[in-house]
Scaffold this motif. Structure first.
Motif, PDB file in Angstrom:
ATOM      1  N   UNK A 121      59.772  37.021 -10.195  1.00 16.09           N
ATOM      2  CA  UNK A 121      60.319  38.345 -10.506  1.00 16.09           C
ATOM      3  C   UNK A 121      60.064  39.330  -9.364  1.00 16.09           C
ATOM      4  N   UNK A 122      58.879  39.250  -8.759  1.00 16.33           N
ATOM      5  CA  UNK A 122      58.533  40.173  -7.671  1.00 16.33           C
ATOM      6  C   UNK A 122      59.378  39.918  -6.433  1.00 16.33           C
ATOM      7  N   UNK A 123      59.514  38.645  -6.061  1.00 17.18           N
ATOM      8  CA  UNK A 123      60.330  38.298  -4.889  1.00 17.18           C
ATOM      9  C   UNK A 123      61.784  38.715  -5.129  1.00 17.18           C
ATOM     10  N   UNK A 124      62.289  38.447  -6.332  1.00 20.35           N
ATOM     11  CA  UNK A 124      63.666  38.837  -6.663  1.00 20.35           C
ATOM     12  C   UNK A 124      63.831  40.354  -6.584  1.00 20.35           C
ATOM     13  N   UNK A 125      62.835  41.094  -7.077  1.00 22.64           N
ATOM     14  CA  UNK A 125      62.900  42.561  -7.039  1.00 22.64           C
ATOM     15  C   UNK A 125      62.941  43.079  -5.607  1.00 22.64           C
ATOM     16  N   UNK A 126      62.107  42.517  -4.752  1.00 28.00           N
ATOM     17  CA  UNK A 126      62.072  42.972  -3.358  1.00 28.00           C
ATOM     18  C   UNK A 126      63.366  42.625  -2.623  1.00 28.00           C
TER      19      UNK A 126
ATOM     20  N   UNK B  13      62.287  33.739 -18.314  1.00 27.40           N
ATOM     21  CA  UNK B  13      61.108  34.593 -18.327  1.00 27.40           C
ATOM     22  C   UNK B  13      61.053  35.577 -17.162  1.00 27.40           C
ATOM     23  N   UNK B  14      61.243  35.085 -15.918  1.00 29.50           N
ATOM     24  CA  UNK B  14      61.204  36.000 -14.767  1.00 29.50           C
ATOM     25  C   UNK B  14      62.395  36.942 -14.789  1.00 29.50           C
ATOM     26  N   UNK B  15      63.580  36.364 -14.959  1.00 26.76           N
ATOM     27  CA  UNK B  15      64.842  37.115 -15.066  1.00 26.76           C
ATOM     28  C   UNK B  15      65.621  36.513 -16.228  1.00 26.76           C
TER      29      UNK B  15
END
Length: 216
Positions: free
Chosen positions: A54-59, A121-123
């Protein structure tokens, strides 16, 4: 979002939006349901992968959001309207209560922990439509390295909080009552539906379809 002046109000607004858009609440109940048959170590591993994904996708979304909007000729208003619609669909399921399973236990199929950590879960549970919308709009509106660094720092702070929650989920789960989880999910679903409506209305204002006075 006005990044020309970085003050406590802007930081608080961004932090709150990202807490809704990337925080642990929306992902919590689906995570508990989908990992209930696993041991503590497996749950922690799924939690770690979920947060990292989720963090990598957000960045990535923040880094490329402005470029994608220009390439696709999409405005911030259109992104807000789309985010509001998708969030409303997710929020209404939460507000309706636990009427369906999030996992595949009933099908008798083996669960691929790596896949469920990424989707759903992450996205879209952890990094949900609010987070995606906020990051895309912020990407197009940042005006300096400082404002971009602020968004990245807040994303990492929320990610650290998520990591703390989901890698210690067994300890936390022992203190959670099933009834209170269900009630909180329904209440949060209603609040998220209101956020979805607000996103939709803000998008319409940005597009010039309605006036700001009509939105209040």
């Amino acid at each position: 979002m006005d990044f020309t002046v970085i003050d406590a109000g802007l930081v608080a607004k961004l932090l709150l939006l990202l807490l809704v858009g990337m925080g642990p609440k929306i992902a919590l109940v689906p995570f508990l349901e989908m990992t209930q048959s696993f041991d503590a170590a497996t749950k922690a591993a799924i939690g770690r992968q979920m947060v990292v994904t989720a963090t990598v996708a957000a960045l990535i979304i923040f880094a490329t959001g402005a470029l994608l909007m220009r390439l696709l000729h999409i405005t911030g208003g259109a992104v807000a309207v789309a985010g509001g619609i998708v969030l409303a669909l997710l929020a209404l399921k939460m507000a309706a209560g636990p009427t369906e399973k999030h996992g595949k236990e009933d099908l008798g199929l083996p669960v691929d922990t790596a896949k469920i950590a990424v989707f759903p879960l992450a996205v879209p549970y952890m990094l949900n439509p609010v987070g995606i919308t906020v990051l895309i709009i912020a990407s197009g509106e940042v005006v300096s390295i400082v404002s971009a660094a602020l968004v990245v720092a807040l994303v990492l702070i929320i990610a650290a909080f998520d990591y703390l929650v989901f890698t210690n989920i067994d300890v936390l789960a022992k203190r959670m009552k099933p009834a209170s989880l269900v009630i909180s999910e329904v209440v949060f679903g209603i609040l998220l539906t209101a956020v979805a409506v607000q996103l939709f209305v803000a998008g319409l204002v940005n597009l010039g379809i309605i006036t700001a006075n009509a939105a209040h």
